[in-house]
Design a protein around this motif. Structure first.
Motif, PDB file in Angstrom:
ATOM      1  N   ASP A   1       0.882  -1.164   0.000  1.00 17.33           N
ATOM      2  CA  ASP A   1       0.000   0.000   0.000  1.00 17.33           C
ATOM      3  C   ASP A   1       0.920   1.215   0.000  1.00 17.33           C
ATOM      4  O   ASP A   1       1.342   1.672   1.062  1.00 17.33           O
ATOM      5  CB  ASP A   1      -0.916  -0.019   1.221  1.00 17.33           C
ATOM      6  CG  ASP A   1      -1.873   1.161   1.251  1.00 17.33           C
ATOM      7  OD1 ASP A   1      -2.174   1.717   0.181  1.00 17.33           O
ATOM      8  OD2 ASP A   1      -2.323   1.521   2.358  1.00 17.33           O
TER       9      ASP A   1
ATOM     10  N   ILE B   1      -7.522  -9.546   4.312  1.00 17.31           N
ATOM     11  CA  ILE B   1      -7.391  -8.814   3.045  1.00 17.31           C
ATOM     12  C   ILE B   1      -7.606  -9.786   1.884  1.00 17.31           C
ATOM     13  O   ILE B   1      -6.992 -10.855   1.842  1.00 17.31           O
ATOM     14  CB  ILE B   1      -5.991  -8.161   2.928  1.00 17.31           C
ATOM     15  CG1 ILE B   1      -5.797  -7.113   4.026  1.00 17.31           C
ATOM     16  CG2 ILE B   1      -5.770  -7.563   1.551  1.00 17.31           C
ATOM     17  CD1 ILE B   1      -6.709  -5.915   3.947  1.00 17.31           C
TER      18      ILE B   1
ATOM     19  N   HIS C   1      -8.801  -5.542  -1.329  1.00 17.93           N
ATOM     20  CA  HIS C   1      -9.828  -4.884  -0.532  1.00 17.93           C
ATOM     21  C   HIS C   1     -10.017  -5.677   0.760  1.00 17.93           C
ATOM     22  O   HIS C   1      -9.529  -6.799   0.883  1.00 17.93           O
ATOM     23  CB  HIS C   1     -11.156  -4.745  -1.303  1.00 17.93           C
ATOM     24  CG  HIS C   1     -11.836  -6.046  -1.587  1.00 17.93           C
ATOM     25  ND1 HIS C   1     -11.526  -6.834  -2.672  1.00 17.93           N
ATOM     26  CD2 HIS C   1     -12.798  -6.716  -0.905  1.00 17.93           C
ATOM     27  CE1 HIS C   1     -12.279  -7.915  -2.668  1.00 17.93           C
ATOM     28  NE2 HIS C   1     -13.055  -7.877  -1.602  1.00 17.93           N
ATOM     29  N   GLY C   2     -10.706  -5.067   1.702  1.00 19.12           N
ATOM     30  CA  GLY C   2     -10.944  -5.730   2.978  1.00 19.12           C
ATOM     31  C   GLY C   2     -10.370  -4.929   4.125  1.00 19.12           C
ATOM     32  O   GLY C   2      -9.762  -3.869   3.933  1.00 19.12           O
ATOM     33  N   GLN C   3     -10.593  -5.438   5.306  1.00 19.65           N
ATOM     34  CA  GLN C   3     -10.132  -4.773   6.519  1.00 19.65           C
ATOM     35  C   GLN C   3      -9.230  -5.729   7.294  1.00 19.65           C
ATOM     36  O   GLN C   3      -9.541  -6.913   7.423  1.00 19.65           O
ATOM     37  CB  GLN C   3     -11.330  -4.370   7.367  1.00 19.65           C
ATOM     38  CG  GLN C   3     -10.971  -3.476   8.525  1.00 19.65           C
ATOM     39  CD  GLN C   3     -12.204  -2.819   9.126  1.00 19.65           C
ATOM     40  OE1 GLN C   3     -13.299  -2.927   8.600  1.00 19.65           O
ATOM     41  NE2 GLN C   3     -12.012  -2.147  10.228  1.00 19.65           N
ATOM     42  N   LEU C   4      -8.126  -5.202   7.809  1.00 25.03           N
ATOM     43  CA  LEU C   4      -7.183  -6.042   8.549  1.00 25.03           C
ATOM     44  C   LEU C   4      -7.824  -6.705   9.756  1.00 25.03           C
ATOM     45  O   LEU C   4      -8.510  -6.062  10.534  1.00 25.03           O
ATOM     46  CB  LEU C   4      -6.001  -5.210   9.052  1.00 25.03           C
ATOM     47  CG  LEU C   4      -4.924  -4.820   8.068  1.00 25.03           C
ATOM     48  CD1 LEU C   4      -3.766  -4.158   8.798  1.00 25.03           C
ATOM     49  CD2 LEU C   4      -4.441  -5.992   7.267  1.00 25.03           C
ATOM     50  N   VAL C   5      -7.564  -8.014   9.869  1.00 21.01           N
ATOM     51  CA  VAL C   5      -8.021  -8.793  11.007  1.00 21.01           C
ATOM     52  C   VAL C   5      -6.898  -9.753  11.370  1.00 21.01           C
ATOM     53  O   VAL C   5      -6.462 -10.541  10.536  1.00 21.01           O
ATOM     54  CB  VAL C   5      -9.291  -9.607  10.654  1.00 21.01           C
ATOM     55  CG1 VAL C   5      -9.723 -10.457  11.836  1.00 21.01           C
ATOM     56  CG2 VAL C   5     -10.411  -8.701  10.190  1.00 21.01           C
TER      57      VAL C   5
ATOM     58  N   ASP D   1      -0.363  -5.931  10.553  1.00 20.33           N
ATOM     59  CA  ASP D   1      -0.290  -4.474  10.525  1.00 20.33           C
ATOM     60  C   ASP D   1       0.389  -4.026   9.234  1.00 20.33           C
ATOM     61  O   ASP D   1       1.068  -4.810   8.574  1.00 20.33           O
ATOM     62  CB  ASP D   1       0.520  -3.967  11.725  1.00 20.33           C
ATOM     63  CG  ASP D   1       0.204  -2.516  12.078  1.00 20.33           C
ATOM     64  OD1 ASP D   1      -0.613  -1.874  11.383  1.00 20.33           O
ATOM     65  OD2 ASP D   1       0.780  -2.020  13.055  1.00 20.33           O
TER      66      ASP D   1
END
Length: 154
Positions: A12, A57, A91-95, A103
């Motif tokens: 990113d 992600i 795309h998506g959210q860190l988990v 991170d």
């Protein structure tokens, strides 16, 4: 021949997605996500699955970057294959997962951290700064990197 594994550099801009591993190899170290290629699974499918399972992600597109062998100088069998991939389309959210904490880390920070595998600091510039296919070998001796031989083919 041993198992086939994937390693994916997810970018990113100047940040890299890393995971602080909860188990060996590299327990306690920040490394790129990836894992074992399962039965009847292609390396690309395994890469996408492993990144999703470990980080939350989803990779929309990935680029094959190369292949490395990984072996242990003390063992005469069990050379593993590491398939290298790269992506900046996701795309998506860190988990975080049971595999480890995840991170985004600035690339410069990875080079100066003592908690990043030495092999990662060698491979990273080939993946992030160069085009072409990477081939080579990593040889460990008692968990310490003894040989790192990388070739970039254009």
């Amino acid at each position: 021949m041993g198992n086939v594994f994937t390693l994916c550099i997810v970018r990113d801009n100047d940040r890299i997605l890393v995971q602080k591993r909860h188990k060996s190899p590299f327990k306690g170290y920040w490394n790129a996500p990836g894992g074992k290629v399962e039965l009847q699974e292609s390396p690309k499918e395994a890469c996408i699955r492993e990144v999703m399972e470990e980080t939350g992600i989803y990779l929309n597109d990935i680029k094959f970057r190369g292949v490395m062998t990984v072996s242990n100088a003390l063992k005469k069998v069990g050379t593993e294959v590491l398939m290298l991939f790269e992506s900046s389309d996701f795309h998506g959210q860190l988990v975080s997962s049971k595999e480890g904490e995840v991170d985004w880390v600035e690339m410069d920070t990875l080079y100066s951290s003592k908690y990043v595998p030495e092999s990662m600091t060698y491979l990273l510039p080939y993946i992030t700064d160069c085009d072409g296919i990477i081939t080579g070998k990593l040889v460990y001796n008692r968990h310490k990197l003894e040989v790192c031989d990388i070739t970039l083919q254009s």
